[in-house]
Scaffold this active site. Structure first.
Site, PDB file in Angstrom:
ATOM      1  N   GLU A  87       6.639  15.817   9.676  1.00  0.00           N
ATOM      2  CA  GLU A  87       5.211  15.892   9.962  1.00  0.00           C
ATOM      3  C   GLU A  87       4.924  15.484  11.404  1.00  0.00           C
ATOM      4  OE1 GLU A  87       3.192  15.562   5.680  1.00  0.00           O
ATOM      5  OE2 GLU A  87       3.598  13.609   6.549  1.00  0.00           O
ATOM      6  N   ASP A 108       7.338   0.065  -2.586  1.00  0.00           N
ATOM      7  CA  ASP A 108       8.545   0.278  -1.785  1.00  0.00           C
ATOM      8  C   ASP A 108       9.528  -0.886  -1.838  1.00  0.00           C
ATOM      9  OD1 ASP A 108       7.294   2.581  -1.131  1.00  0.00           O
ATOM     10  OD2 ASP A 108       7.179   2.222   1.026  1.00  0.00           O
ATOM     11  N   VAL A 118       2.384 -13.960   4.370  1.00  0.00           N
ATOM     12  CA  VAL A 118       3.091 -14.684   3.313  1.00  0.00           C
ATOM     13  C   VAL A 118       4.406 -15.199   3.885  1.00  0.00           C
ATOM     14  CG1 VAL A 118       4.225 -14.469   1.078  1.00  0.00           C
ATOM     15  CG2 VAL A 118       2.078 -13.274   1.517  1.00  0.00           C
ATOM     16  N   ALA A 173       3.800   6.901  -2.128  1.00  0.00           N
ATOM     17  CA  ALA A 173       2.532   6.320  -2.555  1.00  0.00           C
ATOM     18  C   ALA A 173       2.257   6.495  -4.054  1.00  0.00           C
ATOM     19  CB  ALA A 173       1.395   6.892  -1.717  1.00  0.00           C
ATOM     20  N   GLY A 175      -1.477  -2.752  -0.163  1.00  0.00           N
ATOM     21  CA  GLY A 175      -1.054  -1.350  -0.045  1.00  0.00           C
ATOM     22  C   GLY A 175      -1.391  -0.605  -1.327  1.00  0.00           C
ATOM     23  N   PHE A 176      -0.729   0.516  -1.532  1.00  0.00           N
ATOM     24  CA  PHE A 176      -1.034   1.332  -2.706  1.00  0.00           C
ATOM     25  C   PHE A 176      -0.786   0.573  -4.009  1.00  0.00           C
ATOM     26  CE2 PHE A 176      -0.452   4.720   0.455  1.00  0.00           C
ATOM     27  CZ  PHE A 176      -1.627   5.417   0.238  1.00  0.00           C
ATOM     28  N   GLY A 210      -0.049  -8.204  -0.767  1.00  0.00           N
ATOM     29  CA  GLY A 210      -0.058  -6.875  -0.162  1.00  0.00           C
ATOM     30  C   GLY A 210      -1.178  -5.991  -0.668  1.00  0.00           C
TER      31      GLY A 210
END
Lengths: 432, 432
Positions: A175, A304, A84, A320, A18-19, A16
């Site tokens: 948002e 997460d 994966v 994040a 991501g962050f 991954g």
């Protein structure tokens, strides 16, 4: 530590980009290990701004960064773009759609998917917002609904086309609702001949008794007022009973709405359940205090996908900053152990979450922010939000592009990305 | 001319928001007629820069402009996003996917589609470049091919994945080949671990004996040299005999190539054939000297759909400047006739094409330009190309975004739009 050739270096596989995964790779010095990063996309997505792509404020490319480009030229660093499929813990191998790879350490940070609490059939009618493709799909959906309304002749149909419902009053839902209301009332206002976009009905539904439950109640109330000022119909304490094509049932009432967006739930990547450890209701892996998998100290789960209550008693949230802190923590532990070499390292440090605050933006000069004991709302919160998101956005080009887009929209009341691409064919989540 | 209420004003229907249609609308004063513009997309695309979206230099949004936004606030102006299905010349009505509409004047500027000279089965394997979706599809295709090559184990397969063939040596083919060669050799160079993108094979195939046939032979030769310097294999005077999945047959030789791009042919929008007038081999409507349809002076055909030899004996080429000039010409005639009112207007002025020059860019500091008797090549031609394209690009935001992208790429040797979106599912041309 004696010099070793590249092949002798331990191999770390990161799942991954991501962050969590990116922060892990950045935190680990390039000379201590070989790294292979596997992601099914070729880019990192700055998720906190996805809703702006969905609401036609930014283009997809502005908030994405090609992963290879981020680490171009770094030695002993490989990227595989693949899905994966399984982790073989016993043999320390990862299987993916293009082959398999062995690891010494594994860092799992595959993030989450949109979760429908067992109602996966709703996914077709109420797409979530987890990837660029999701965001582009929602943008297409919103803009096309107004286009269809312009030529609709039946008043009921026209009303349905101009009704947009967002389910879920967390930051994403708030948002999204604010951005859609602004799009209709400010941006599309003068674009149409037969419809008045300022009369679009934008509704935000939250099951609990207030929006933004992670914030102080005073800020929740402020967010609600700011949304209502933009014309959003906020309904709290009611639950969605059913969703079908173009209609949603809430508290017994059936509402026709062409556009329904699901921001109510996130579930951890399904791979978590295959790691043999206990998972929580959202499929998140219950990790040990150091973020490792029980019985597998060589495997870390970050971001997460991890469920953890830290030593201060804080349940680490799926945001994040937490993911980045976890990635850095795993890198620190691995680095220390590699430096210690054959010597058995001492006990591992537990992960402690440092909460630097949370914020949600609602619209132009409208936002709420909770920074420790400080609370901001309105213009000040909005400016803080703008600055922080620019700072954390990955990549200089993206920072500049986003900044200019924001300045442009602020000055002109236009949104540059009001472009429908990708035809109508793609079903929601087809790429998820 | 006496003041008339809006409903008494004549109604002009414009089909297509390309260069011809937009220029027509801009050239006609807002108070002489009601206008309805119909396009199946919600945006105008600046086609001359499509190849930069396809080669990951620009994002789709940078070269697109929402049509409604361009005319927001203009009175008596409606936009319908729909597919035109038929023109009923006798009753002066246009049928589209969302209804129908009557006209007093009709301006048809639907442009072209990719043409395969009767081999429509090749479309699946060799997509063309006519829309944003086409460009995004080709970008995904190119970037994914390198991603697959990175994990391929069979050398022949890896070679096929790293072979990219462009068919057609006109401006689009030349620009595409140059941009792809630069992408592989300069931009992706350091991104991969197992493959060397600088060894990608980029081939440009042209059936006639030289590239850029609309240019002076000296410039054709220069373009070829500049392409070869970038490592492009240029083959002229050979024709493509067959195209199948991942393979192309040229001059008896079968070449395996994952990526094949068709830049060899454009055919006029199929609607042209339904207008009852004679069409040429490419389906373009043979219009009268004033651009109107024979026997239907109230219908004008402009841009790539029109076939015309002007009074100077010049066959008007299918390029953006010609389309814009045609749109302006039709507006001039209609305006004059509306001003004359009941008085029968004199004979109509014929359309005369003013050739302001042609140019094609090949890469960084590499281009050719023919401006009347002037010829430019190399850096000077490239700078001229940059300036002109920026000037003509529609919309201030887009100009700024494109300029910054270009500066960024020039300085960093990176391309910001190196992002794969839209998953693998969409077949080429699904939205065309």
């Amino acid at each position: 530590m004696t010099a070793r050739t590249a092949d002798q270096l331990p191999h770390i596989v990161v799942l991954g980009g991501g962050f969590a995964g990116l922060q892990f790779c950045r935190s680990l010095p390039p000379d201590v290990a070989r790294i292979t990063l596997i992601d099914r996309e070729n880019h990192h997505v700055f998720q906190p701004l996805l809703y702006q792509v969905a609401s036609a404020g930014l283009s997809a490319v502005d908030i994405a960064q090609p992963i290879r480009g981020l680490f171009a030229g770094r030695p002993r660093f490989a990227v595989i773009m693949a899905e994966v499929t399984a982790v073989d813990l016993a043999n320390r191998r990862v299987r993916h759609s293009r082959g398999e790879v062995a690891y010494d350490y594994l860092v799992v940070g595959l993030g989450g998917v949109t979760g429908y609490f067992g109602r996966d059939d709703w996914a077709r009618y109420a797409p979530g917002l987890k990837s660029l493709d999701d965001a582009l799909h929602i943008r297409r959906q919103i803009l096309s609904a107004f286009e269809k309304a312009e030529t609709a002749t039946d008043p009921a149909e026209r009303a349905a086309l101009m009704t947009l419902i967002i389910v879920g009053g967390g930051p994403t839902g708030v948002e999204m609702a604010g951005a859609i209301a602004e799009l209709a009332r400010k941006i599309l206002k003068r674009d149409f001949d037969h419809i008045d976009p300022t009369r679009a009905r934008v509704m935000l539904i939250e099951g609990s008794d207030r929006l933004l439950r992670a914030f102080d109640p005073a800020l929740s109330a402020s967010a609600r007022r700011q949304l209502e000022r933009l014309g959003v119909e906020v309904r709290t304490g009611v639950s969605v009973e059913d969703i079908a094509a173009g209609r949603l049932t809430v508290a017994g009432e059936v509402i026709r709405a062409e556009t329904i967006i699901w921001a109510a739930g996130v579930a951890a990547s399904p791979l978590g359940r295959s790691l043999g450890a206990e998972v929580d209701r959202g499929g998140r892996v219950k990790v040990r205090p150091d973020l490792s998998l029980p019985d597998h100290p060589e495997v870390f789960v970050c971001g997460d996908m991890a469920a953890l209550v830290d030593p201060n008693g804080v349940a680490v949230p799926g945001v994040a900053p937490a993911a980045m802190q976890m990635g850095a923590h795993a890198a620190r532990i691995i680095r220390r152990e590699l430096a210690a070499g054959a010597t058995a390292p001492g006990p591992r440090e537990p992960f402690v979450y440092r909460d630097k605050g949370t914020m949600a933006t609602i619209g132009r000069s409208a936002a709420v922010a909770q920074l420790g004991r400080w609370q901001l709302r309105g213009t000040l919160a909005w400016l803080a939000w703008l600055c922080l998101h620019l700072i954390f956005l990955v990549g200089f080009r993206n920072k500049l592009a986003v900044l200019l887009n924001w300045i442009y929209s602020y000055l002109t009341y236009k949104r540059g990305a009001r472009v429908i691409t990708g035809a109508s064919g793609r079903p929601p989540g087809a790429s998820a």
